[in-house]
Design a protein around this motif. Structure first.
Motif, PDB file in Angstrom:
ATOM      1  N   TRP A 123       0.839  -1.218   0.000  1.00  0.00           N
ATOM      2  CA  TRP A 123       0.000   0.000   0.000  1.00  0.00           C
ATOM      3  C   TRP A 123       0.859   1.247   0.000  1.00  0.00           C
ATOM      4  O   TRP A 123       1.991   1.260   0.486  1.00  0.00           O
ATOM      5  CB  TRP A 123      -0.984  -0.020   1.159  1.00  0.00           C
ATOM      6  CG  TRP A 123      -0.384   0.027   2.534  1.00  0.00           C
ATOM      7  CD1 TRP A 123       0.221  -0.997   3.197  1.00  0.00           C
ATOM      8  CD2 TRP A 123      -0.341   1.171   3.402  1.00  0.00           C
ATOM      9  NE1 TRP A 123       0.645  -0.570   4.426  1.00  0.00           N
ATOM     10  CE2 TRP A 123       0.304   0.751   4.595  1.00  0.00           C
ATOM     11  CE3 TRP A 123      -0.801   2.484   3.307  1.00  0.00           C
ATOM     12  CZ2 TRP A 123       0.510   1.615   5.663  1.00  0.00           C
ATOM     13  CZ3 TRP A 123      -0.598   3.338   4.374  1.00  0.00           C
ATOM     14  CH2 TRP A 123       0.055   2.907   5.538  1.00  0.00           C
ATOM     15  N   THR A 130      -3.449   4.920   6.136  1.00  0.00           N
ATOM     16  CA  THR A 130      -3.717   3.531   6.527  1.00  0.00           C
ATOM     17  C   THR A 130      -3.913   2.685   5.263  1.00  0.00           C
ATOM     18  O   THR A 130      -4.306   3.210   4.215  1.00  0.00           O
ATOM     19  CB  THR A 130      -5.009   3.400   7.373  1.00  0.00           C
ATOM     20  OG1 THR A 130      -6.140   3.763   6.558  1.00  0.00           O
ATOM     21  CG2 THR A 130      -4.971   4.292   8.611  1.00  0.00           C
ATOM     22  N   GLN A 132      -6.269   0.577   4.726  1.00  0.00           N
ATOM     23  CA  GLN A 132      -7.698   0.614   4.411  1.00  0.00           C
ATOM     24  C   GLN A 132      -8.028   1.826   3.531  1.00  0.00           C
ATOM     25  O   GLN A 132      -8.707   1.710   2.508  1.00  0.00           O
ATOM     26  CB  GLN A 132      -8.503   0.637   5.722  1.00  0.00           C
ATOM     27  CG  GLN A 132     -10.009   0.820   5.566  1.00  0.00           C
ATOM     28  CD  GLN A 132     -10.684  -0.394   4.943  1.00  0.00           C
ATOM     29  OE1 GLN A 132     -10.036  -1.411   4.676  1.00  0.00           O
ATOM     30  NE2 GLN A 132     -11.992  -0.289   4.682  1.00  0.00           N
ATOM     31  N   GLU A 133      -7.513   2.981   3.953  1.00  0.00           N
ATOM     32  CA  GLU A 133      -7.739   4.219   3.196  1.00  0.00           C
ATOM     33  C   GLU A 133      -7.204   4.080   1.767  1.00  0.00           C
ATOM     34  O   GLU A 133      -7.843   4.500   0.801  1.00  0.00           O
ATOM     35  CB  GLU A 133      -7.022   5.347   3.938  1.00  0.00           C
ATOM     36  CG  GLU A 133      -7.388   6.756   3.537  1.00  0.00           C
ATOM     37  CD  GLU A 133      -6.420   7.761   4.139  1.00  0.00           C
ATOM     38  OE1 GLU A 133      -5.858   8.559   3.372  1.00  0.00           O
ATOM     39  OE2 GLU A 133      -6.194   7.710   5.373  1.00  0.00           O
ATOM     40  N   ALA A 135      -6.825   1.266   0.092  1.00  0.00           N
ATOM     41  CA  ALA A 135      -7.581   0.239  -0.644  1.00  0.00           C
ATOM     42  C   ALA A 135      -8.906   0.781  -1.152  1.00  0.00           C
ATOM     43  O   ALA A 135      -9.322   0.468  -2.265  1.00  0.00           O
ATOM     44  CB  ALA A 135      -7.824  -0.983   0.245  1.00  0.00           C
ATOM     45  N   ILE A 136      -9.589   1.590  -0.351  1.00  0.00           N
ATOM     46  CA  ILE A 136     -10.920   2.058  -0.747  1.00  0.00           C
ATOM     47  C   ILE A 136     -10.860   3.358  -1.538  1.00  0.00           C
ATOM     48  O   ILE A 136     -11.894   3.921  -1.894  1.00  0.00           O
ATOM     49  CB  ILE A 136     -11.868   2.223   0.471  1.00  0.00           C
ATOM     50  CG1 ILE A 136     -11.444   3.401   1.362  1.00  0.00           C
ATOM     51  CG2 ILE A 136     -11.942   0.943   1.284  1.00  0.00           C
ATOM     52  CD1 ILE A 136     -12.468   3.727   2.430  1.00  0.00           C
TER      53      ILE A 136
END
Ligand code: GRE
Ligand code: ZN
Length: 269
Positions: A123, A130, A132-133, A135-136
């Motif tokens: 990432w 993060t 998650q941030e 990925a989305i």
């Protein structure tokens, strides 16, 4: 909690856009079919080598996600160069496989669908705070995913075997173990020739299929034995407490998605 999805006819890839209506609007999905001749040779890719600088202790846990096995860890892996300018950090790797020897990989190269595909997910730590941030984000440089395709051979792959021996401990969904340091070295999961690859922009191949992935698909393949493939197929997609069904993850690859005008590049002549 995310709605249930899997690779069956009822909840599988053909149904994902009904389970997750947002998916209908996504046009730059993965995996795709790649023809070497049609991929554009891009010399700029070789100007700064794609450096994958890793230390040995980045593989920390092994988990059954219900969709695959996943080795996760943090830190100390930095990727720069090749198709990217930002810095990326290792997050996890996992595999996709098929129910028989004629399927398993997600990407198809020169009409060959190989028996399995490894995804090393990293990432973008320059632009996001993060994983998650990243990925989305639906930005194509949120994640950089390295894919390695497999050939089936009669001899076990010793690197994979170290992990496969541990799979009975994570037979059920949600089970997770800590890896002793040095048991699994990320470097051993990369091909020797890291300079020859295909690259394009696409998505995660599992729901929500966010379009945040820069793909790097290595030209060199790794080996796996039939016995090892069978061990993967014994992983269960159900929890240990789930008494009713005890289904195994026989296959977990997504079918090909349309290219929709995207350009595909290669780093080699
Ligand atoms: C997957 O779940 O298969 C996956 C990820 C992240 C990036 C790419 C990908 O979890 O295919
Ligand atoms: Zn994957």
């Amino acid at each position: 909690v995310q709605a249930h999805w899997d690779y069956s006819s009822l909840f599988g890839p053909n149904m994902w856009s009904r389970i997750f209506p947002d998916l209908k609007d996504r046009k730059f999905q993965s995996p795709i079919r790649i023809y070497t001749e049609q991929a554009e040779y891009e010399p700029i890719l070789t100007r700064y080598p794609l450096i994958f600088d890793t230390v040995d202790d980045c593989c920390q846990t092994l988990e059954n996600t219900g969709h695959t096995f996943q080795v996760s860890g943090t830190g100390h892996t930095y990727i720069t160069g090749g198709p990217v300018l930002d810095e990326f950090q290792f997050l996890q790797f996992h595999m996709h496989w098929g129910a028989n020897e004629h399927e398993g990989s997600e990407h198809v190269i020169d009409d060959v669908r190989s028996v399995a595909e490894l995804h090393i997910v990293t990432w973008n730590t320059t632009q996001f705070s993060t994983p998650q941030e990243a990925a989305i984000s639906d930005q194509f440089d949120g994640l950089l995913v390295f894919a390695v395709l497999f050939n089936v051979v009669p001899i076990d792959n010793p690197t994979l075997e170290q992990l496969i021996e541990l799979l009975p401990q994570i037979a059920h969904k949600g089970q997770k173990i800590t890896l002793d340091s040095n048991v699994v070295s990320l470097r051993n999961f990369m091909p020797k020739n890291m300079e020859d690859y295909y690259t394009y922009s696409g998505s995660l191949t599992t729901p929500m299929c966010y379009e945040s992935v820069r793909w790097v698909i290595y030209r060199e393949r790794m080996n796996i034995s039939r016995k090892q493939l069978n061990q993967l197929r014994k992983l269960r997609h159900t929890c240990a407490s789930d008494k009713a069904v005890n289904g195994c993850i026989k296959k977990n690859f997504r079918p090909l998605m349309p290219i929709n005008g995207r350009r595909i590049f290669r780093s080699f002549r």
